[in-house]
Design a protein around this motif. Structure first.
Motif, PDB file in Angstrom:
ATOM      1  N   TRP B 162      19.049   6.615   7.613  1.00  0.00           N
ATOM      2  CA  TRP B 162      18.583   5.147   7.655  1.00  0.00           C
ATOM      3  C   TRP B 162      17.867   4.693   8.686  1.00  0.00           C
ATOM      4  CZ3 TRP B 162      17.461   3.113   3.310  1.00  0.00           C
ATOM      5  CH2 TRP B 162      16.935   1.583   3.134  1.00  0.00           C
ATOM      6  N   LYS B 163      17.987   5.300   9.629  1.00  0.00           N
ATOM      7  CA  LYS B 163      17.241   4.644  10.961  1.00  0.00           C
ATOM      8  C   LYS B 163      15.757   5.330  10.765  1.00  0.00           C
ATOM      9  CE  LYS B 163      16.734   5.040  15.877  1.00  0.00           C
ATOM     10  NZ  LYS B 163      15.410   5.055  15.726  1.00  0.00           N
ATOM     11  N   ASP B 164      15.590   6.592  10.184  1.00  0.00           N
ATOM     12  CA  ASP B 164      14.089   7.113  10.060  1.00  0.00           C
ATOM     13  C   ASP B 164      13.553   6.005   9.157  1.00  0.00           C
ATOM     14  OD1 ASP B 164      14.723   9.068  12.178  1.00  0.00           O
ATOM     15  OD2 ASP B 164      14.951  10.716  10.678  1.00  0.00           O
ATOM     16  N   VAL B 165      14.261   5.917   7.929  1.00  0.00           N
ATOM     17  CA  VAL B 165      13.558   5.075   6.895  1.00  0.00           C
ATOM     18  C   VAL B 165      13.207   3.772   7.393  1.00  0.00           C
ATOM     19  CG1 VAL B 165      14.079   3.739   4.635  1.00  0.00           C
ATOM     20  CG2 VAL B 165      15.175   6.191   5.247  1.00  0.00           C
ATOM     21  N   LYS B 166      13.858   2.971   8.299  1.00  0.00           N
ATOM     22  CA  LYS B 166      13.683   1.795   8.871  1.00  0.00           C
ATOM     23  C   LYS B 166      12.358   1.742   9.490  1.00  0.00           C
ATOM     24  CE  LYS B 166      16.053  -1.577   8.585  1.00  0.00           C
ATOM     25  NZ  LYS B 166      16.106  -2.808   7.730  1.00  0.00           N
ATOM     26  N   ASP B 167      12.579   2.916  10.487  1.00  0.00           N
ATOM     27  CA  ASP B 167      11.373   3.089  11.579  1.00  0.00           C
ATOM     28  C   ASP B 167       9.948   3.309  10.801  1.00  0.00           C
ATOM     29  OD1 ASP B 167      12.850   2.836  13.660  1.00  0.00           O
ATOM     30  OD2 ASP B 167      13.163   4.727  13.881  1.00  0.00           O
ATOM     31  N   TYR B 168      10.154   3.900   9.526  1.00  0.00           N
ATOM     32  CA  TYR B 168       8.942   4.001   8.700  1.00  0.00           C
ATOM     33  C   TYR B 168       8.427   2.919   8.183  1.00  0.00           C
ATOM     34  CZ  TYR B 168       5.868   5.545   5.234  1.00  0.00           C
ATOM     35  OH  TYR B 168       4.688   5.914   4.380  1.00  0.00           O
ATOM     36  N   ILE B 169       9.487   2.146   7.586  1.00  0.00           N
ATOM     37  CA  ILE B 169       9.083   0.949   6.763  1.00  0.00           C
ATOM     38  C   ILE B 169       8.236  -0.003   7.942  1.00  0.00           C
ATOM     39  CG2 ILE B 169       9.868  -1.131   5.806  1.00  0.00           C
ATOM     40  CD1 ILE B 169      12.056   0.557   4.349  1.00  0.00           C
ATOM     41  N   THR B 170       8.685   0.030   9.029  1.00  0.00           N
ATOM     42  CA  THR B 170       8.349  -0.999  10.144  1.00  0.00           C
ATOM     43  C   THR B 170       6.933  -0.651  10.336  1.00  0.00           C
ATOM     44  OG1 THR B 170      10.519  -1.177  11.119  1.00  0.00           O
ATOM     45  CG2 THR B 170       8.543  -1.886  12.356  1.00  0.00           C
ATOM     46  N   ARG B 171       6.729   0.673  10.589  1.00  0.00           N
ATOM     47  CA  ARG B 171       5.239   1.026  10.969  1.00  0.00           C
ATOM     48  C   ARG B 171       4.164   0.931   9.643  1.00  0.00           C
ATOM     49  NH1 ARG B 171       7.998   5.634  13.022  1.00  0.00           N
ATOM     50  NH2 ARG B 171       7.220   7.115  11.390  1.00  0.00           N
ATOM     51  N   SER B 172       4.859   1.251   8.746  1.00  0.00           N
ATOM     52  CA  SER B 172       3.911   1.088   7.481  1.00  0.00           C
ATOM     53  C   SER B 172       3.661  -0.275   6.856  1.00  0.00           C
ATOM     54  CB  SER B 172       4.418   2.085   6.241  1.00  0.00           C
ATOM     55  OG  SER B 172       5.692   1.594   5.780  1.00  0.00           O
ATOM     56  N   ARG B 173       4.394  -1.214   7.180  1.00  0.00           N
ATOM     57  CA  ARG B 173       4.356  -2.696   6.887  1.00  0.00           C
ATOM     58  C   ARG B 173       3.738  -3.344   7.900  1.00  0.00           C
ATOM     59  NH1 ARG B 173       4.191  -1.359   1.915  1.00  0.00           N
ATOM     60  NH2 ARG B 173       6.132  -0.638   0.962  1.00  0.00           N
ATOM     61  N   LYS B 174       2.820  -3.261   8.529  1.00  0.00           N
ATOM     62  CA  LYS B 174       2.275  -4.105   9.352  1.00  0.00           C
ATOM     63  C   LYS B 174       1.740  -5.352   8.947  1.00  0.00           C
ATOM     64  CE  LYS B 174       1.950  -0.768  13.449  1.00  0.00           C
ATOM     65  NZ  LYS B 174       0.856  -0.228  14.335  1.00  0.00           N
ATOM     66  N   PHE B 175       1.952  -6.359   9.349  1.00  0.00           N
ATOM     67  CA  PHE B 175       1.222  -7.738   8.733  1.00  0.00           C
ATOM     68  C   PHE B 175       0.735  -8.466   9.938  1.00  0.00           C
ATOM     69  CE2 PHE B 175       3.698  -7.188   4.543  1.00  0.00           C
ATOM     70  CZ  PHE B 175       2.704  -7.093   3.656  1.00  0.00           C
ATOM     71  N   LYS B 176      -0.405  -9.051   9.724  1.00  0.00           N
ATOM     72  CA  LYS B 176      -0.743  -9.968  10.743  1.00  0.00           C
ATOM     73  C   LYS B 176      -0.165 -11.328  10.361  1.00  0.00           C
ATOM     74  CE  LYS B 176      -5.007  -7.536  12.135  1.00  0.00           C
ATOM     75  NZ  LYS B 176      -6.407  -7.605  11.625  1.00  0.00           N
ATOM     76  N   TYR B 177       0.619 -11.904  11.392  1.00  0.00           N
ATOM     77  CA  TYR B 177       1.277 -13.228  11.066  1.00  0.00           C
ATOM     78  C   TYR B 177       0.321 -14.437  10.651  1.00  0.00           C
ATOM     79  CZ  TYR B 177       5.724 -11.328  11.859  1.00  0.00           C
ATOM     80  OH  TYR B 177       6.982 -10.666  12.033  1.00  0.00           O
ATOM     81  N   LEU B 178      -1.115 -14.155  11.015  1.00  0.00           N
ATOM     82  CA  LEU B 178      -2.047 -15.166  10.776  1.00  0.00           C
ATOM     83  C   LEU B 178      -3.177 -14.707   9.728  1.00  0.00           C
ATOM     84  CD1 LEU B 178      -2.436 -16.397  14.396  1.00  0.00           C
ATOM     85  CD2 LEU B 178      -1.054 -17.295  12.810  1.00  0.00           C
ATOM     86  N   GLY B 179      -2.726 -13.645   9.184  1.00  0.00           N
ATOM     87  CA  GLY B 179      -3.534 -12.847   7.887  1.00  0.00           C
ATOM     88  C   GLY B 179      -3.443 -13.276   6.756  1.00  0.00           C
ATOM     89  N   GLU B 180      -4.499 -13.032   5.824  1.00  0.00           N
ATOM     90  CA  GLU B 180      -4.462 -13.082   4.426  1.00  0.00           C
ATOM     91  C   GLU B 180      -3.207 -12.398   3.762  1.00  0.00           C
ATOM     92  OE1 GLU B 180      -6.679 -15.530   3.499  1.00  0.00           O
ATOM     93  OE2 GLU B 180      -5.793 -15.324   1.471  1.00  0.00           O
ATOM     94  N   SER B 181      -3.236 -11.173   4.254  1.00  0.00           N
ATOM     95  CA  SER B 181      -2.180 -10.366   3.419  1.00  0.00           C
ATOM     96  C   SER B 181      -0.904 -10.889   3.603  1.00  0.00           C
ATOM     97  CB  SER B 181      -2.155  -8.983   4.314  1.00  0.00           C
ATOM     98  OG  SER B 181      -3.120  -8.358   4.320  1.00  0.00           O
ATOM     99  N   LEU B 182      -0.427 -11.697   4.553  1.00  0.00           N
ATOM    100  CA  LEU B 182       0.977 -12.357   4.543  1.00  0.00           C
ATOM    101  C   LEU B 182       0.811 -13.442   3.558  1.00  0.00           C
ATOM    102  CD1 LEU B 182       3.574 -12.591   6.069  1.00  0.00           C
ATOM    103  CD2 LEU B 182       2.742 -14.428   7.432  1.00  0.00           C
ATOM    104  N   ASN B 183      -0.049 -14.241   3.635  1.00  0.00           N
ATOM    105  CA  ASN B 183      -0.156 -15.678   2.598  1.00  0.00           C
ATOM    106  C   ASN B 183      -0.326 -14.512   1.193  1.00  0.00           C
ATOM    107  OD1 ASN B 183      -0.832 -17.006   4.661  1.00  0.00           O
ATOM    108  ND2 ASN B 183      -3.036 -16.967   4.274  1.00  0.00           N
ATOM    109  N   ASP B 184      -0.783 -13.542   0.826  1.00  0.00           N
ATOM    110  CA  ASP B 184      -0.768 -13.046  -0.321  1.00  0.00           C
ATOM    111  C   ASP B 184       0.487 -12.610  -0.715  1.00  0.00           C
ATOM    112  OD1 ASP B 184      -3.698 -13.454  -0.610  1.00  0.00           O
ATOM    113  OD2 ASP B 184      -4.182 -11.450  -0.201  1.00  0.00           O
ATOM    114  N   ALA B 185       1.517 -12.263   0.205  1.00  0.00           N
ATOM    115  CA  ALA B 185       2.656 -11.710  -0.039  1.00  0.00           C
ATOM    116  C   ALA B 185       3.758 -12.789  -0.279  1.00  0.00           C
ATOM    117  CB  ALA B 185       3.081 -10.617   0.978  1.00  0.00           C
ATOM    118  N   VAL B 186       3.553 -13.762   0.715  1.00  0.00           N
ATOM    119  CA  VAL B 186       4.806 -14.814   0.617  1.00  0.00           C
ATOM    120  C   VAL B 186       4.738 -16.148   0.158  1.00  0.00           C
ATOM    121  CG1 VAL B 186       5.466 -13.637   2.610  1.00  0.00           C
ATOM    122  CG2 VAL B 186       4.250 -15.388   2.926  1.00  0.00           C
TER     123      VAL B 186
END
Lengths: 226, 318
Positions: B162-186
């Motif tokens: 699971w630790k490897d899974v979490k690490d990978y998810i963290t690396r692959s889901r980089k969102f800019k907190y002030l970016g459009e991608s975050l708005n689109d998602a949330v």
């Protein structure tokens, strides 16, 4: 243009141009009857990282009542693809020994767009605030309910590639609802309130939370004598 | 309310709870869809190629995605393989279940049931082809039943612990907190909420939230899917967080070589992570797909660069 579109524009355009109000974060103990105009600004996490401005007018009434409009939009590359407008009022219902109980009601129009869909929603927000207020500071608990009553869904070609039979249009029953609860506090000086509110958001069935399950906003009120 | 009344009067409003409006109907609601009934559930499933050919069971990612984005794998059917696709329990067009229904054992039993359903002869070889979460499930299954599978193609499993899974998810889901991608998602969270049993709403919202993939994973475009499975996704994420699974404990018993694929354009994966994740297998052939990202089996460049290696692997074991 269809009749429904005409009605839509008639209802929506005023809301867009009026803009609207950060809600009910007021130091009632520092609000004078002569301070009829209040300008608001706020920024923080409210589903996304948002910033907004608003205006309140204190009505001539037996108890303090503010008519309020507020407009907020998330930070992002695209301007005004997502936004929320609120129009309504807040009343300081009762006071005893520096404790105040207030309530607010807002009508909401909001818009969301991503590469898959554009959602436009009419909703409502009810909020109650109870706290201890002094002329220089206050702290209060707040509890609110934000209901998305009816939502229009319009899907992009990208979505239709996945699901061509998707039905665009107005959807009911109520398409969403979230409870929020938290605290608000502020300092008041020279006709200005410096405000902070923080709390948690849960969906209406109390079993799940939004992706960002909290809100946290800084804000300011500038009170202007008439 | 005045506004609502006017809008309601202008058009026939649609019911957000109804499947078929915002999301397609599942197999239990649409009998025209290909389906398989097993383990008290109805699965959206189909197979291509000769019935007696070596089975290639395709396991889609997510959890909570569906097999539509892996349909390129039908090409193995033209080489004599029996290629089996199924939407895992509670996702895609398969039947929905409550969150409490999901365990890893249920996922294993469903896969065993699918294999049994399509296997026409006990000597018919069975290969698993898993992508992302599907590759994790394939490894977990092999870890649980080390003698049941004759070969495995594993395409960028996030991790097998699971630790490897979490690490990978963290690396692959980089969102800019002030970016459009975050708005689109949330930002849609205030428009649409669903109760735990309102799968049509939850799945639609899930699809809105996941429509924007991180640029970190290097895909050529957006994936095609039928319908996400929000409850399935939540359930397996919760299982992972609570149980911290380790799906490597028996992999040393699996001596058959596995083909482990990673992509050149997925910045969150790379050779180092591929070596780390594949290390518990005694025999591994690492393959790097050039010109593609995480979903290397879905887009033309990735598929054409990966297919020959997968076919060679299967042919060497069939």
């Amino acid at each position: 243009m269809t009749l429904s579109k005409k009605i839509f524009l008639l209802l929506i355009l005023p809301a867009l141009f009026i803009n609207a109000a950060h809600s009910q974060t007021i130091n009632w103990a520092s609000l004078g009857k002569e301070q009829r105009h209040i300008a608001h600004a706020h920024a923080g996490f409210d589903y996304a990282f948002v910033y907004g401005v608003g205006y309140s007018r204190q009505l001539l009434s037996p108890i303090p009542i503010l008519a309020t409009i507020d407009f907020s939009t998330p930070v992002g590359n695209k301007v005004l693809d997502d936004f929320k407008t609120k129009i309504g009022g807040v009343a300081d219902l009762c006071e005893f020994n520096n404790f105040h109980l207030s309530a607010s009601v807002y009508g909401i129009y909001r818009r969301y767009e991503n590469p898959m869909a554009v959602l436009q929603n009419f909703g409502s927000e009810f909020k109650g605030v109870f706290g201890f207020y002094q002329s220089k500071w206050f702290v209060a608990a707040e509890f609110g309910f934000d209901k998305a009553i009816v939502t229009h869904f319009e899907h992009s070609d990208a979505f239709k590639e996945n699901y061509p039979e998707v039905k665009n249009g107005w959807y009911q029953p109520a398409t969403g609802g979230n409870f929020s609860y938290g605290v608000q506090t502020g300092l008041s000086f020279d006709g200005v309130d410096a405000l902070f509110r923080i709390g948690k958001v849960v969906t209406q069935d109390f079993k799940s939370s939004p992706t960002i399950p909290f809100y946290a906003e800084f804000g300011t009120n500038i009170k202007i004598n008439r | 309310m005045f506004t609502v009344s006017i809008f309601s009067g202008c058009q026939d409003e649609l019911d957000i709870n109804d499947s078929g409006n915002l999301v397609p109907k599942t197999v239990d609601l649409d009998p025209s869809l290909p389906s398989v009934s097993l383990n008290n559930a109805l699965f959206h499933a189909e197979a291509f190629g000769p019935a007696d050919g070596p089975l290639v069971v395709v396991l889609h990612g997510g959890p909570g995605s569906d097999y539509r984005y892996l349909l390129n794998c039908r090409e193995f059917a033209s080489q004599g393989y029996r290629v089996v696709f199924y939407d895992q329990r509670g996702t895609g067009l398969s039947q929905r279940f409550p969150k409490s229904h999901y365990t890893m054992q249920v996922a294993y039993d469903d896969l065993s049931g699918i294999i049994s359903h399509y296997r026409t002869d006990p000597n018919q070889k069975v290969f698993l082809l898993g992508h992302s979460w599907g590759a994790m499930l394939a490894s977990a299954y092999i870890n649980q039943y080390p003698t049941a599978i004759d070969g495995a193609i594993l395409a960028e499993p996030g991790g097998l612990i699971w630790k490897d899974v979490k690490d990978y998810i963290t690396r692959s889901r980089k969102f800019k907190y002030l970016g459009e991608s975050l708005n689109d998602a949330v930002y849609a969270d205030q428009f649409v909420t669903g109760k735990t049993d309102q799968h049509a709403i939850l799945d639609y919202k899930f699809m809105l939230l996941t429509s924007k993939e991180s640029s970190e994973i290097g895909n050529e475009g957006s994936l095609q899917e039928w319908r996400g499975g929000a409850v399935t996704f939540d359930a397996y994420l919760e299982i992972g967080d609570k149980q911290k699974p380790d799906w490597t404990t028996n992999l040393n018993k699996y001596t058959t070589q596995v083909l482990f694929i990673y992509s050149a354009n997925n910045k969150a994966y790379g050779l180092q992570h591929a070596q780390k994740v594949s290390a518990p297998y005694p025999s591994v052939k690492l393959f790097k797909t050039e010109g593609a990202g995480h979903d290397m089996l879905s887009f033309p460049t990735g598929w054409s660069n990966t297919y020959p290696a997968m076919l060679d692997y299967l042919n060497s074991l069939k």
